[in-house]
Design an enzyme around this catalytic site. Sequence first.
Site, mmCIF file in Angstrom:
data_model
loop_
_atom_site.group_PDB
_atom_site.id
_atom_site.type_symbol
_atom_site.label_atom_id
_atom_site.label_comp_id
_atom_site.label_asym_id
_atom_site.label_seq_id
_atom_site.Cartn_x
_atom_site.Cartn_y
_atom_site.Cartn_z
ATOM 1 N N LYS A 70 0.819 -1.227 0.000
ATOM 2 C CA LYS A 70 0.000 0.000 0.000
ATOM 3 C C LYS A 70 0.848 1.269 0.000
ATOM 4 O O LYS A 70 0.448 2.270 -0.582
ATOM 5 C CB LYS A 70 -0.957 0.000 1.193
ATOM 6 C CG LYS A 70 -2.127 -0.961 1.012
ATOM 7 C CD LYS A 70 -3.163 -0.784 2.104
ATOM 8 C CE LYS A 70 -4.250 -1.823 1.979
ATOM 9 N NZ LYS A 70 -5.324 -1.633 2.951
ATOM 10 N N SER A 130 -1.485 0.780 15.850
ATOM 11 C CA SER A 130 -1.025 1.963 15.115
ATOM 12 C C SER A 130 -0.300 1.536 13.838
ATOM 13 O O SER A 130 0.739 2.074 13.491
ATOM 14 C CB SER A 130 -0.115 2.808 16.010
ATOM 15 O OG SER A 130 0.950 2.008 16.500
ATOM 16 N N GLY A 132 -0.918 -0.024 9.570
ATOM 17 C CA GLY A 132 -1.438 0.500 8.306
ATOM 18 C C GLY A 132 -2.913 0.850 8.371
ATOM 19 O O GLY A 132 -3.311 1.969 8.003
ATOM 20 N N GLY A 263 -15.402 -6.445 10.510
ATOM 21 C CA GLY A 263 -14.699 -5.839 9.377
ATOM 22 C C GLY A 263 -15.272 -6.165 8.012
ATOM 23 O O GLY A 263 -14.793 -5.637 7.006
HETATM 24 P P1 NAP Z 1 -0.338 -3.807 10.491
HETATM 25 O O1 NAP Z 1 0.030 -2.675 9.617
HETATM 26 O O2 NAP Z 1 0.611 -4.937 10.669
HETATM 27 O O3 NAP Z 1 -0.654 -3.182 11.945
HETATM 28 C C1 NAP Z 1 -1.024 -3.979 13.033
HETATM 29 C C2 NAP Z 1 -0.968 -3.171 14.320
HETATM 30 O O4 NAP Z 1 -1.365 -4.070 15.367
HETATM 31 C C3 NAP Z 1 0.412 -2.645 14.696
HETATM 32 O O5 NAP Z 1 0.280 -1.408 15.345
HETATM 33 C C4 NAP Z 1 0.920 -3.698 15.668
HETATM 34 O O6 NAP Z 1 1.770 -3.185 16.680
HETATM 35 C C5 NAP Z 1 -0.360 -4.125 16.361
HETATM 36 N N1 NAP Z 1 -0.256 -5.471 16.895
HETATM 37 C C6 NAP Z 1 0.065 -6.608 16.216
HETATM 38 N N2 NAP Z 1 0.040 -7.676 17.052
HETATM 39 C C7 NAP Z 1 -0.278 -7.188 18.270
HETATM 40 C C8 NAP Z 1 -0.433 -7.782 19.547
HETATM 41 N N3 NAP Z 1 -0.275 -9.113 19.728
HETATM 42 N N4 NAP Z 1 -0.770 -6.995 20.579
HETATM 43 C C9 NAP Z 1 -0.919 -5.651 20.398
HETATM 44 N N5 NAP Z 1 -0.775 -5.029 19.223
HETATM 45 C C10 NAP Z 1 -0.464 -5.792 18.174
HETATM 46 O O7 NAP Z 1 -1.701 -4.490 10.022
HETATM 47 P P2 NAP Z 1 -2.961 -3.784 9.329
HETATM 48 O O8 NAP Z 1 -2.794 -3.749 7.877
HETATM 49 O O9 NAP Z 1 -3.249 -2.521 10.047
HETATM 50 O O10 NAP Z 1 -4.115 -4.880 9.624
HETATM 51 C C11 NAP Z 1 -4.560 -5.105 10.941
HETATM 52 C C12 NAP Z 1 -5.829 -5.957 10.934
HETATM 53 O O11 NAP Z 1 -6.872 -5.257 10.281
HETATM 54 C C13 NAP Z 1 -5.677 -7.291 10.201
HETATM 55 O O12 NAP Z 1 -6.366 -8.268 10.936
HETATM 56 C C14 NAP Z 1 -6.360 -7.048 8.877
HETATM 57 O O13 NAP Z 1 -6.907 -8.212 8.323
HETATM 58 C C15 NAP Z 1 -7.465 -6.097 9.300
HETATM 59 N N6 NAP Z 1 -7.910 -5.236 8.198
HETATM 60 C C16 NAP Z 1 -9.222 -5.319 7.795
HETATM 61 C C17 NAP Z 1 -9.688 -4.511 6.776
HETATM 62 C C18 NAP Z 1 -11.124 -4.588 6.355
HETATM 63 O O14 NAP Z 1 -11.468 -4.120 5.256
HETATM 64 N N7 NAP Z 1 -11.997 -5.113 7.171
HETATM 65 C C19 NAP Z 1 -8.818 -3.617 6.127
HETATM 66 C C20 NAP Z 1 -7.478 -3.556 6.553
HETATM 67 C C21 NAP Z 1 -7.035 -4.372 7.591
HETATM 68 P P3 NAP Z 1 3.337 -2.936 16.497
HETATM 69 O O15 NAP Z 1 3.399 -1.758 15.593
HETATM 70 O O16 NAP Z 1 3.773 -2.688 17.866
HETATM 71 O O17 NAP Z 1 3.885 -4.166 15.860
#
Ligand code: NAP
Length: 299
Positions: A70, A130, A132, A263
Amino acid sequence: MISGKTCLVGLLGQPVNHSLSPVIQNAALKEMGLDWCYLAMPCVSEHLGQITKALREINCKGLNITIPHKQNALNVCKYVTPMAKSLGAVNTLVPNKEGGWSGMNTDVEGFLAPLKDKKLDGAKAIVLGSGGSARAVIAGLQTLNLNQVLIVGRKRNKLKEFILEFSKKSLQINNDPTYLKGLLQDSEELIEEIKEADLIVNTTPVGMSASRTSTIITSEIPIEKKIWQHLQPNSILYDLIYTPRPTAWLTLGAQKGCQQIDGLEMLIQQGAASLKLWSNNDQVPIDVMRAAAKAHLRA
Ligand code: NAP
């Protein structure tokens, strides 16, 4: 029926094989009578430039971009919308007249759609994570007339950087310094914030699993299970995860009497917004897209 005239639309990311987008988009294309086919195409970072260029050459009608491209996708676009630019993330590529791609972001619109009928004027929101997707969530929350947005993270430095970056951006439409705050997930203050929260959004992947069980497994609850005993029944819980449906966290929220949003609707709405851009048609069959996604998840 795929013929010699069928055009391509699709998704680029890595991995893409579990994506629901082909199911949702192909159902809509059929309903709209468009002779297009939507494919999920795996693409590694080093090939993003070459692949997007080649797809533009073969008259690909539009692309979705997912993890991990992205941010890099900004570099393959001749033009990027102000929203995508300030988020630093593109999830939709639309062919432009100059033979290149225009980059857009429909995640914000997708996130906001399920909140349309909620009364959130002056509300307090908490965002867990915090990464993507938190960027799109916070950009969306800033268009609502909220009183406070609290971002909860697990790493002090990362959280600080994230808040600073957001505060500098033009997306920061509320200049009140108390509006956008950060808190570590092990902070004592979080209990009071949870008690007062009107909306809590989980943007961490905690709770995501291929399993369909919605029983409450402690390791699948964001932060820790015991902190959620402070949840109030008037809070809305919004989990960006859609597998399983509901997540363990939403199941826990339901037991507390909270409203829950998962979601799936965000996924459908961001996909519908992309399809509107590609087809230049505002009448996309969202009901058909929703039904196809639900049927696929049940199967
Ligand atoms: P990402 O960029 O990897 O960000 C994940 C965030 O969660 C980071 O801030 C990370 O913290 C934190 N995190 C990960 N594991 C954790 C844990 N065990 N305890 C506490 N914090 C934790 O991922 P993303 O793209 O934002 O996606 C996140 C979720 O949203 C996924 O499940 C994805 O499938 C979902 N999503 C859904 C949609 C939809 O259309 N419904 C769209 C986008 C994403 P650190 O920075 O400290 O590692």
